[in-house]
Design a protein around this motif. Structure first.
Motif, PDB file in Angstrom:
ATOM      1  N   GLN A  61       0.992  -1.189   0.040  1.00 35.09           N
ATOM      2  CA  GLN A  61       0.106  -0.228  -0.152  1.00 35.09           C
ATOM      3  C   GLN A  61       0.833   1.124   0.463  1.00 35.09           C
ATOM      4  OE1 GLN A  61      -2.762  -0.032  -0.561  1.00 35.09           O
ATOM      5  NE2 GLN A  61      -3.668   2.003  -0.059  1.00 35.09           N
ATOM      6  N   GLY A  65       0.443   4.169  -2.851  1.00 36.23           N
ATOM      7  CA  GLY A  65       1.348   5.493  -2.766  1.00 36.23           C
ATOM      8  C   GLY A  65       2.207   6.574  -3.281  1.00 36.23           C
ATOM      9  N   HIS A  79      -7.144   4.232  -6.543  1.00 36.37           N
ATOM     10  CA  HIS A  79      -8.553   3.289  -5.689  1.00 36.37           C
ATOM     11  C   HIS A  79      -8.951   1.803  -5.735  1.00 36.37           C
ATOM     12  CE1 HIS A  79     -10.648   8.014  -5.107  1.00 36.37           C
ATOM     13  NE2 HIS A  79      -9.051   7.813  -4.270  1.00 36.37           N
ATOM     14  N   THR A  82      -6.690   0.252  -3.808  1.00 38.75           N
ATOM     15  CA  THR A  82      -7.329   0.188  -1.878  1.00 38.75           C
ATOM     16  C   THR A  82      -8.187  -0.835  -1.746  1.00 38.75           C
ATOM     17  OG1 THR A  82      -5.898   2.160  -1.770  1.00 38.75           O
ATOM     18  CG2 THR A  82      -7.124   1.852  -0.404  1.00 38.75           C
ATOM     19  N   CYS A 117     -11.126   5.193  12.364  1.00 38.87           N
ATOM     20  CA  CYS A 117     -10.055   6.945  12.450  1.00 38.87           C
ATOM     21  C   CYS A 117     -11.540   8.445  12.238  1.00 38.87           C
ATOM     22  CB  CYS A 117     -10.276   6.626  10.451  1.00 38.87           C
ATOM     23  SG  CYS A 117     -10.273   5.394   9.793  1.00 38.87           S
ATOM     24  N   GLU A 121     -11.409  11.573   8.226  1.00 34.90           N
ATOM     25  CA  GLU A 121     -10.197  10.328   7.563  1.00 34.90           C
ATOM     26  C   GLU A 121     -10.805   9.650   6.782  1.00 34.90           C
ATOM     27  OE1 GLU A 121      -7.398   9.861   5.980  1.00 34.90           O
ATOM     28  OE2 GLU A 121      -6.659  10.608   7.760  1.00 34.90           O
ATOM     29  N   HIS A 123      -8.500   8.181   4.326  1.00 39.25           N
ATOM     30  CA  HIS A 123      -7.575   6.409   4.141  1.00 39.25           C
ATOM     31  C   HIS A 123      -7.622   5.672   5.527  1.00 39.25           C
ATOM     32  CE1 HIS A 123      -6.149   9.871   2.258  1.00 39.25           C
ATOM     33  NE2 HIS A 123      -5.836   8.715   1.436  1.00 39.25           N
ATOM     34  N   SER A 170      -4.247   9.947   8.257  1.00 40.62           N
ATOM     35  CA  SER A 170      -3.150   9.722   8.077  1.00 40.62           C
ATOM     36  C   SER A 170      -2.542  11.818   7.478  1.00 40.62           C
ATOM     37  CB  SER A 170      -3.283   9.224   6.718  1.00 40.62           C
ATOM     38  OG  SER A 170      -3.483   7.858   7.365  1.00 40.62           O
TER      39      SER A 170
END
Length: 372
Positions: A61, A65, A79, A82, A117, A121, A123, A170
């Motif tokens: 992952q 990024g 996307h 992920t 999260c 957020e 992520h 994040s």
């Protein structure tokens, strides 16, 4: 370490590296069955679930990024990758649900942990990986997922209870929201452990916001929690009054002026950087989004009173824009226009000036040669 043990460790490391390559190839092809087969196959071959979660899925992952930042994959592909990763985690979780780690009743060291999260957020994968690692080590875990509004989190805690809340974020632009969540959770008697890139190098913003603990990664969090919920230091509080720099209202006023600032900078760029005047509508929309991010990170740096937060963002953004062929002077010009739009805000102007210096820093002198 014996030779036999060293060889076994090297074999395990090679196996994880091979699985990372297989998983990456599957994600590039958007092949979910192949991605799942790569990870579950490695588990069948003896790779521990925790290593697969963190050293394979988590590591891949991070590469997703990096590839997006370098403009080697697009947003849609990022996307899609992920989403596949999240389903691979779910498949591995189902595989290990009946026998991963201690059972919760095995001893007093086990704790109930709520993982969530912070509001805004999205992520969620780092928090999901933490939840699975904790489950694998025998913790009872309530995983609430992405974007949990603080009132909903508090309602959940009132209904279910917990020993500790683990909050993930994040992006530093979520620091004000994280602060509100930390304070609200502590107000009803629960300690808070935080983690994620939002909290800065070494957890510097975790301490600023009064969190009870910070962990740099999931393994560190599990080790901390195995010793019991973090005990709150009575000398360290986490309420808005603990941030006296907010009394100047710059954070609040910059946040409220966000729409005006974005519009003003976007208009000014056409004169400051003539190439932007020929942008397509889509390019103008992307530029407006970039300016909005700059304003958001400026606001976050004002909240934390840390110009390094802002300079770190703008230097990262410069690399992103460079990879996408955006004129090099556009970002510097945007910072100058923002500074000009806020003559009455000394902290904001200081942070913008620090960001500008980071972007136009003169190159280092050449290293002395052998005959110097």
């Amino acid at each position: 370490m014996t030779t036999q043990t060293t060889q076994a460790a090297d074999t395990a490391t090679d196996g994880l590296a091979a699985t990372r390559r297989q998983l990456w190839a599957a994600l590039e092809a958007r092949d979910e069955p192949a991605a799942t087969a790569a990870v579950l196959g490695a588990h069948d071959a003896g790779a521990p679930a925790e290593d697969l979660l963190l050293d394979v899925i988590g590591a891949v992952q991070a590469r997703v990024g990096t590839e997006w930042a370098a403009d080697r994959i697009g947003v849609a592909q990022e996307h899609a990758a992920t989403a596949i990763q999240e389903r691979v985690v779910a498949a591995l979780s189902r595989r290990t649900a009946d026998g991963a780690g201690r059972r919760p009743e095995d001893g007093p060291g086990t704790r109930r942990v709520t993982v969530a999260c912070v509001d805004g957020e999205w992520h969620a994968l780092p928090a999901r990986l933490l939840a699975e690692v904790l489950r694998g080590r025998g913790f009872l875990v309530d995983y609430l997922g992405a974007h949990v509004p603080t009132p909903h989190l508090i309602a959940h805690l009132h209904q279910t209870g917990t020993d500790v809340v683990a909050l993930s974020s994040s992006l530093p632009i979520r620091l004000p929201t994280a602060h509100a969540a930390v304070t609200a959770v502590q107000a009803i008697g629960f300690p808070v452990l935080v983690g994620g890139a939002a909290f800065g190098p070494g957890g510097r913003y975790a301490r600023l916001l009064g969190a009870d603990g910070w962990a740099p990664d999931a393994r560190a969090a599990a080790r901390l929690l195995a010793a019991g919920p973090p005990a709150r230091d009575p000398a360290r509080t986490g309420v808005p009054g603990d941030l006296p720099h907010l009394a100047d209202q710059e954070y609040t006023l910059v946040t409220r002026a966000r729409t005006r600032l974005v519009r003003q900078v976007l208009q000014g760029l056409q004169e400051a950087v003539p190439a932007t005047a020929a942008y397509t509508e889509r390019q103008r929309e992307r530029t407006a989004e970039d300016i909005a991010h700059i304003v958001d990170f400026l606001a976050a740096s004002l909240y934390a009173d840390d110009a390094e937060l802002f300079t770190g963002f703008v230097t990262w953004t410069a690399g992103i824009l460079r990879a996408r062929g955006v004129p090099g002077g556009a970002l510097v010009a945007a910072l100058d226009l923002l500074a000009g739009a806020q003559p009455e805000f000394p902290r904001a102007r200081a942070h913008l000036a620090a960001g500008r210096r980071a972007l136009v820093r003169p190159p280092a002198p050449p290293a002395p040669g052998p005959h110097s």
